[in-house]
Design an enzyme around this catalytic site. Structure first.
Site, PDB file in Angstrom:
ATOM      1  N   HIS A 143       0.803  -1.215   0.000  1.00 14.41           N
ATOM      2  CA  HIS A 143       0.000   0.000   0.000  1.00 14.41           C
ATOM      3  C   HIS A 143       0.838   1.269   0.000  1.00 14.41           C
ATOM      4  O   HIS A 143       0.326   2.337  -0.367  1.00 14.41           O
ATOM      5  CB  HIS A 143      -0.956   0.005   1.196  1.00 14.41           C
ATOM      6  CG  HIS A 143      -2.197  -0.791   0.959  1.00 14.41           C
ATOM      7  ND1 HIS A 143      -2.277  -2.142   1.211  1.00 14.41           N
ATOM      8  CD2 HIS A 143      -3.417  -0.433   0.469  1.00 14.41           C
ATOM      9  CE1 HIS A 143      -3.494  -2.571   0.899  1.00 14.41           C
ATOM     10  NE2 HIS A 143      -4.204  -1.559   0.445  1.00 14.41           N
ATOM     11  N   GLY A 144       2.078   1.197   0.412  1.00 18.25           N
ATOM     12  CA  GLY A 144       2.869   2.419   0.378  1.00 18.25           C
ATOM     13  C   GLY A 144       4.242   2.261   0.984  1.00 18.25           C
ATOM     14  O   GLY A 144       4.476   1.400   1.835  1.00 18.25           O
TER      15      GLY A 144
END
Length: 481
Positions: A337-338
């Site tokens: 996700h990041g």
């Protein structure tokens, strides 16, 4: 270009659909009798229209033209690797390893290189050069699709695609290219060769698209204003009730933003004759976090289960191995996700919660539904708070604002700040709660073929268009992942 924009709805989409509808299913057999032309004549022209239209759509969103070249070359290489895996059984494992390494190298470089360099400098006192690398839009999603394809060919779950146009249409299909759903090749392989186009499917597609547009523009964007207000005020200057309202607002914003995008993608897929997989199933009505992640971003969870968890052994090798395999999956989920420590912490918190449910609390919450709902009403926004704030210092400040009895530094707090914001956003909170439940879905299924439903959806569409015209639209939140 985003789906919730006037340019997409009134320019790109109509032009694309007109060309798509006009394209014949197959090229004319009068192309000639040469082997090459006979091979080309078997390719569906509609897939070519999808491919070219999707490239144009993608090119209008990327910030660097070289990313378009990278996208096309990546697709071509995976197309070739899939055939080599199938045609050279003796060397299929090296080809698989090469394909996986190639795909993930680009994802690591663009998404995690700067993050890795920063942390190496911090931990080892080095002075490595940092590069301001812009993340190519959609790379997390199309990387996972390419990898799932070559793995499935390796496993003999699917034959290698022999048409570059068909494969290109599968990977680049613009409804799901930028933010999912993550579609495996098996899901659409038969549809690439044969699919139905009829008025009924067009009607379903338009209605589904409109519902997703309403979710995004009329709920997510509007209630997201509260989270933006809090960010502008500063976390030190908000009351505890407003802090709680903020994380509930962010939870609704994230859900209706991403679920809205997925519904729009599914609706657009139906307009082209495809049945794309469901990505959400009312996750906010779950009783446990385990159930929540079966209902949230379903295609991502399925990808990790099929290509990470099960290959590691799943739950077949005892409790210890189950815990380790789950740890790997949730660590990777956070990292996917990041490139920030908050995402890693978020993934590990989810791992800890789900493991506690697996061995201790899950049975209780499933048997006592009231307790399960209360548990999730509190837990969901708390986990999304970790997800939302990348600065760990600011994240700590916000957590303290949720618990006012903890000693903390605060600045001037406006009197009744939470009440003023509640009055302003109460309508969107009510809508968020209502449309998070299964009630509205049941009502829609019952009355979707009535004239009243059509009128309501038409009103939703034009209300969303009005908001977009007034400049109230913004990019989907999941684009940055």
């Amino acid at each position: 270009m985003v789906f919730s924009s006037l340019e997409f709805i009134f320019i790109f989409l109509p032009v694309f659909l007109i060309i798509y509808a006009a394209a014949p299913s197959l090229t004319a057999p009068a192309l000639g009798k040469s082997p090459w032309l006979e091979k080309i004549s078997g390719i569906k022209v509609k897939n070519l229209v999808i491919l070219l239209g999707s490239i144009i759509f993608y090119s209008m969103g990327v910030k660097k033209p070289v990313y378009i070249v990278l996208f096309l070359l990546t697709n071509m290489l995976n197309f070739i690797v899939g055939q080599f895996i199938e045609d050279t059984p003796k060397y299929k494992k090296p080809w698989l390893i090469f394909g996986i390494a190639f795909n993930f190298w680009w994802l690591i470089f663009f998404k995690y290189w700067t993050f890795g360099t920063e942390n190496i400098n911090i931990f080892f006192g080095t002075d490595l050069t940092l590069k301001n690398i812009i993340l190519p839009i959609g790379i997390s999603f199309y990387t996972f699709q390419n990898v799932s394809y070559i793995i499935d060919v390796y496993r003999k779950k699917t034959p290698a695609e022999r048409s570059l146009i068909n494969y290109g249409a599968y990977i680049s299909m613009f409804p799901q290219l930028i933010a999912g759903p993550i579609v495996t090749y098996n899901t659409v392989a038969k549809q690439l060769e044969k699919r139905s186009h009829n008025i009924r499917k067009v009607e379903e597609g338009l209605k589904t698209f409109t519902i997703g547009l309403g979710y995004k523009v009329l709920i997510a964007n509007q209630i997201g204003g509260l989270w933006s207000d809090i960010s502008m005020i500063g976390y030190e200057s908000i009351s505890s009730p407003l802090a709680w309202m903020g994380i509930f607002a962010y939870s609704f914003q994230l859900y209706f933003d991403f679920c809205g995008y997925s519904l729009m993608a599914i609706g657009l897929g139906k307009l082209m004759g495809f049945d794309l997989p469901k990505n959400f199933d009312h996750p906010y009505t779950s009783l446990t976090m385990t159930e929540f992640w079966r209902r949230w971003h379903i295609t991502l969870g399925s990808w990790f289960r099929e290509y990470v968890y099960i290959p590691l052994g799943g739950n077949r090798k005892g409790s210890g191995r189950l815990v380790f395999n789950s740890f790997v999956v949730w660590l990777f989920t956070g990292i996917w996700h990041g490139a920030s420590w908050n995402f890693i912490i978020w993934g590990l918190v989810l791992f800890a919660v789900i493991m506690s449910e697996k061995f201790w609390t899950g049975k209780f919450f499933n048997e006592h539904k009231a307790a399960g709902h209360i548990y999730m009403i509190l837990l969901i926004p708390l986990t999304w708070l970790i997800f939302s704030i990348t600065d760990l210092h600011q994240l700590g400040i916000y957590f303290k604002r949720l618990l006012p009895f903890i000693p903390q530094q605060t600045y001037a707090i406006a009197e009744n700040d939470w009440l003023n914001h509640l009055i302003q956003y109460k309508t969107y909170f009510i809508a968020g709660i209502l449309f998070s439940t299964k009630l509205t879905q049941k009502l829609y299924e019952k009355y979707k073929d009535t004239i009243v439903c059509s009128i309501l959806l038409l009103a939703v569409f034009w209300a969303a268009v009005y908001c977009m015209y007034k400049g109230l639209n913004d990019p989907f939140m999941y684009f940055r992942f």
